[in-house]
Design an enzyme around this catalytic site. Structure first.
Site, PDB file in Angstrom:
ATOM      1  N   HIS A   1       0.822  -1.194   0.000  1.00  0.00           N
ATOM      2  CA  HIS A   1       0.000   0.000   0.000  1.00  0.00           C
ATOM      3  C   HIS A   1       0.869   1.262   0.000  1.00  0.00           C
ATOM      4  O   HIS A   1       0.675   2.182  -0.795  1.00  0.00           O
ATOM      5  CB  HIS A   1      -0.820  -0.111   1.290  1.00  0.00           C
ATOM      6  CG  HIS A   1      -1.880   0.895   1.428  1.00  0.00           C
ATOM      7  ND1 HIS A   1      -2.515   1.103   2.610  1.00  0.00           N
ATOM      8  CD2 HIS A   1      -2.406   1.763   0.569  1.00  0.00           C
ATOM      9  CE1 HIS A   1      -3.391   2.053   2.473  1.00  0.00           C
ATOM     10  NE2 HIS A   1      -3.354   2.460   1.234  1.00  0.00           N
TER      11      HIS A   1
ATOM     12  N   GLU B   1      -5.786 -12.867 -12.816  1.00  0.00           N
ATOM     13  CA  GLU B   1      -4.690 -12.754 -11.853  1.00  0.00           C
ATOM     14  C   GLU B   1      -4.142 -14.099 -11.404  1.00  0.00           C
ATOM     15  O   GLU B   1      -3.154 -14.157 -10.690  1.00  0.00           O
ATOM     16  CB  GLU B   1      -5.168 -12.010 -10.599  1.00  0.00           C
ATOM     17  CG  GLU B   1      -5.688 -10.622 -10.855  1.00  0.00           C
ATOM     18  CD  GLU B   1      -5.861  -9.842  -9.580  1.00  0.00           C
ATOM     19  OE1 GLU B   1      -4.927  -9.157  -9.168  1.00  0.00           O
ATOM     20  OE2 GLU B   1      -6.971  -9.934  -8.992  1.00  0.00           O
TER      21      GLU B   1
ATOM     22  N   ASP C   1      -0.180 -10.032  -9.425  1.00  0.00           N
ATOM     23  CA  ASP C   1      -0.582 -11.308  -8.840  1.00  0.00           C
ATOM     24  C   ASP C   1      -0.365 -12.456  -9.822  1.00  0.00           C
ATOM     25  O   ASP C   1       0.054 -13.541  -9.432  1.00  0.00           O
ATOM     26  CB  ASP C   1      -2.047 -11.262  -8.404  1.00  0.00           C
ATOM     27  CG  ASP C   1      -2.171 -10.690  -7.003  1.00  0.00           C
ATOM     28  OD1 ASP C   1      -1.369 -11.093  -6.137  1.00  0.00           O
ATOM     29  OD2 ASP C   1      -3.032  -9.832  -6.784  1.00  0.00           O
TER      30      ASP C   1
ATOM     31  N   CYS D   1      -3.267  -3.948 -15.888  1.00  0.00           N
ATOM     32  CA  CYS D   1      -3.153  -2.903 -14.882  1.00  0.00           C
ATOM     33  C   CYS D   1      -2.138  -3.221 -13.794  1.00  0.00           C
ATOM     34  O   CYS D   1      -2.134  -2.609 -12.743  1.00  0.00           O
ATOM     35  CB  CYS D   1      -4.517  -2.609 -14.257  1.00  0.00           C
ATOM     36  SG  CYS D   1      -5.249  -4.027 -13.443  1.00  0.00           S
TER      37      CYS D   1
HETATM   38  C1  PEP Z   1      -2.273  -6.969  -9.794  1.00  0.00           C
HETATM   39  O1  PEP Z   1      -2.309  -7.967  -9.080  1.00  0.00           O
HETATM   40  O2  PEP Z   1      -1.533  -6.849 -10.788  1.00  0.00           O
HETATM   41  C2  PEP Z   1      -3.121  -5.810  -9.486  1.00  0.00           C
HETATM   42  C3  PEP Z   1      -3.224  -4.806 -10.321  1.00  0.00           C
HETATM   43  O3  PEP Z   1      -3.760  -5.819  -8.308  1.00  0.00           O
HETATM   44  P1  PEP Z   1      -3.059  -5.482  -6.904  1.00  0.00           P
HETATM   45  O4  PEP Z   1      -1.636  -5.038  -7.183  1.00  0.00           O
HETATM   46  O5  PEP Z   1      -3.859  -4.426  -6.261  1.00  0.00           O
HETATM   47  O6  PEP Z   1      -3.116  -6.801  -6.219  1.00  0.00           O
HETATM   48 MG    MG Z   2      -3.962  -8.197  -7.669  1.00  0.00          MG
END
Ligand code: PEP
Ligand code: MG
Length: 760
Positions: free
Chosen positions: A363, A605, A629, A676
């Protein structure tokens, strides 16, 4: 010997520094194994020799003087062969080498084991015996176990500069390099401000008692606050936890009362102890007791007791906390910094962040990237309290922090800082230009966001919309789940800020490494456990409140899409889609809102989602790959574990193959595919994704202009052949080599974060 082993390991792990650890090892091993000598040799990188660092039995005069080259003598041989050598008569071995300064001639038998960390030989642990002795297998196993433990301690000392200092014998004012992970790019130079860790139960012995009456009052006040906190927590979780789980809270409350811990603490205070000291001692004693229990359930309770202990202690310390002052270039350093640091210090004074805990995808890092603050996280062995007021340099590009930097080093970083500023100023000019290749291939560049604080920066950088709104972020900063209306308000703010640009809001993605303070989840294997959509489908009341709030917020803006995280199977997706449709129907047909049905998307993911991508594509309007992920699950590498960080690479051929597969699946069903994860913000990663056919890339605002610049300098027609080459190799190092070879122009290499090509 087993109990000896345990207690040596314990003592070593509690030792103040490496020197003390080594001394403990040599003297305890000598005693436990009844040997004449125990010594540790460590690799001195500068001289490329194994230097005697600590010994019990050899002459102390030889310490830091006697040394052996790689492959030289028995010690060097153990290191070169990377395996133990066990000799009844050492002298007879051809590699035996006599070091007169150690007084070694009297010893007959030799057992040496290498000290290895991450495949590197850091040193050799040796025992010797005056009389002839055949060391047996259990002796070997004992030393091997200890050396594995010692390897961790040495590697840790190495990461904080302690090893270099020890082998070179230099003083404490030497430059110290701390190695961590690059949380957010950029160079920060400034003064260390220490953000106090949660109260430290081990550091209260020096607190001066002010008399039993005052101390008792302080203790009772803190207990009362702890009671209230637990009650609040219990209340905010009511309906969300079972009766069984509620019992845990009752147990906490009982622990604090006069019949239990409270009684013991008060007795100590009456005998003259300070409240903080008495409390800490009692807590630690109880922890020890629980830690020693056979039953793992009870052993784990020690953690709960420590938590409770820290909380109560923090209440007692609060009043005495000094007020923090922030200099112009403040570098905030702490044990486990969290996102609230952004609210502590005026942004113009914040030059960098360094946290002992945390990861690239934590975070704190995500927000720091969004705000453009150089950040280093996961710095093992960082002792923040020792750095107060020091001048430090944060290298957020590579994940290093330097204290007491040399003049030369400082100048180097100042120059880099200047270069960064110039590059950013240059890039600003691209803000309103489209992300289009020289041969007119257009791609959408979106931002990942969490807090409102980074919205302005995103728009200033020319984001075409939000590709991922991590909706859990605003949940973190509260004391309880936000209500539907509270959620509607902050979703509205975001949708309005970006309107008419599109905004993809992801439903709550907690679990794994993302825990809400008011919804603790304790699991053996959190990344394979209850996380993402699995939690929200199990709690439809949370899910429905959230998607209702999102849809209501989109009223007359119509720029909302909803994305589901961590989908691993079709039933989950069907259920999520059905719930959103149900909520939409209720809002429009029963409650009279005129709201358009948002577009729905599934995140890819986990490996199962890759294989089912086509089935998912039949059910939603778009796919969005979460490469952070996906990489962790395809490669089976924890995205937060510094030990395996070298194995975590989104450009691994297996991951790239999966990414290509997802685009094909989306195409086959005529829907769009975006990505993303962090890979989208890596300029070279972005080029590969464009070649694969991704329609949109969503990244942190800090990377957006750099990626755009590289796209605008590239030819789409050249990316296909590059991708073909990359997809044909099987080793991740070869993938990087292909990309290295592809970008030759020095200007483009700078954009792509590649090193300059030097010609000899
Ligand atoms: C990811 O897993 O790539 C993602 C965008 O989600 P987070 O980083 O919030 O787990
Ligand atoms: Mg993720």
């Amino acid at each position: 010997m087993l109990s000896d082993l345990r207690s040596i390991v314990q003592q070593v792990s509690e030792a103040a520094d490496l020197e003390v650890s080594l001394d403990i090892i040599v003297s305890r091993v000598k005693r436990s194994m009844s040997v004449s000598v125990c010594s540790v040799y460590l690799y001195d990188e500068q001289n490329q020799r194994y230097l005697l660092m600590s010994t019990k039995g050899l002459s102390q005069k030889a310490v830091r003087k006697a040394s052996l080259g790689v492959g030289e003598g028995l010690v060097g041989l153990v290191a070169r062969r990377e395996e133990p050598i066990n000799l009844e008569i050492a002298e007879k071995h051809p590699s035996y080498r006599f070091l007169p300064e150690t007084g070694e001639e009297k010893y007959n038998s030799f057992l040496g084991v290498p000290i290895i960390h991450h495949r590197r030989v850091l040193g050799v642990l040796v025992v010797q015996q005056r009389v002839k002795r055949k060391f047996d297998e259990s002796d070997e196993a004992f030393l091997i176990t200890l050396s594995a433990q010692l390897a961790g301690v040495i590697a840790h000392a190495e990461s904080v500069g302690g090893l270099k200092r020890l082998t070179s014998g230099q003083g404490a004012d030497q430059e110290v390099e701390y190695r961590g992970l690059p949380g957010s790019p950029g160079i920060g130079i400034g003064t260390a401000v220490i953000i106090s860790p949660v109260a430290d139960l081990y550091a209260t012995s020096a607190v001066k008692p002010r008399g039993p009456k005052i101390e008792l009052e302080e203790f009772e006040g803190a207990v009362l606050r702890a009671h209230m906190h637990i009650k609040d927590l219990e209340r905010s979780l009511s309906g969300l936890i079972s009766d069984q789980e509620r019992l845990l809270f009752t147990a906490y409350v009982q622990m604090l009362d006069d019949q239990n811990l409270g009684k013991e603490v008060k007795a100590r205070i009456k005998e003259g102890a300070a409240a903080q000291t008495a409390w800490s001692e009692v807590i630690l004693q109880h922890c020890k007791h629980f830690e020693a229990m056979e039953d793992p359930y009870f052993r784990e309770r020690a953690v709960d007791i420590k938590d409770l202990g820290r909380r109560v202690l923090s209440y007692m310390q609060e009043k005495q906390d000094e007020k923090l002052e922030f200099p112009d270039n403040a570098i905030l350093i702490g044990e486990d910094l969290s996102a609230d640091v952004f609210g502590m210090v005026p942004p113009e004074r914040l030059a960098g962040l360094v946290s002992a805990k945390g990861s690239v995808n934590s975070h704190l890092s995500i927000l720091a990237r969004a705000m453009g603050i150089p950040t280093v996280v996961g710095v093992e062995g960082l002792r923040p309290s020792k750095l107060k007021g020091e001048e430090v340099i944060v290298d957020g590009h590579h994940g290093y922090m330097y204290v007491n930097a040399t003049q030369e080093h400082r100048q180097h970083f100042e120059a880099l800082q200047q270069e960064d500023a110039e590059l950013n100023a240059e890039l600003e000019q691209l803000r309103d230009l489209p992300a289009v290749t020289q041969d007119e291939h257009r791609i959408k560049l979106l931002v990942n966001t969490g807090l409102m604080a980074d919205v302005r920066r995103s728009i200033e950088r020319g984001a075409e919309g939000v590709g991922l709104f991590r909706s859990e972020v605003p949940f973190f900063t509260r004391q309880r789940f936000p209500t539907e209306e509270e959620q509607r308000q902050f979703y509205r703010e975001l949708l309005e800020a970006f309107s008419p640009r599109p905004v993809v809001m992801r439903t709550l993605d907690i679990g794994g490494d993302k825990a809400l303070p008011y919804f603790p989840i304790s699991e053996e294997n959190p990344f394979l456990g209850w996380r993402g959509i699995r939690i929200t489908l199990d709690h439809p009341e949370l899910f429905l409140a959230q998607v209702r709030a999102m849809m209501k917020a989109s009223y007359q803006l119509d720029n909302l899409s909803i994305l589901f995280p961590m989908i691993s199977g079709v039933p989950e997706l069907d259920m999520a889609v059905a719930l959103v449709k149900r909520a939409h129907k209720e809002l429009t047909e029963e409650e009279g809102f005129e709201i358009l049905m948002p577009k729905l998307g599934a995140m890819i993911e986990v490996p199962s989602a890759v294989f089912l991508a086509r089935d998912f594509a039949k059910r939603v309007d778009f796919l969005s790959v979460g490469s952070n992920d996906l990489t962790q699950y395809i490669l089976a590498v924890d995205r937060n574990n510094p030990r395996v960080v070298d194995l975590y690479d989104a450009m691994h051929p297996a991951v790239l193959a999966a990414l290509q597969h997802v685009v094909y699946a989306a195409r086959a069903e005529g829907i769009s595919a975006g990505l993303c994860g962090e890979l989208a913000g890596d300029p070279l990663g972005a080029l590969l994704l464009i070649a694969m056919g991704y329609d949109s890339l969503s990244m942190s605002a800090s990377n957006l202009l750099r990626v755009k610049a590289l796209i605008r300098s590239s030819k789409y027609s050249e990316l296909g052949p590059l991708l073909k080459k990359v997809l044909a190799v099987a080793d991740v190092a070869d993938v990087h080599q292909c990309l290295e070879d592809f970008v030759q122009d020095p200007e483009l290499r700078r954009l792509a974060n590649l090193k300059k090509i030097t010609t000899h």
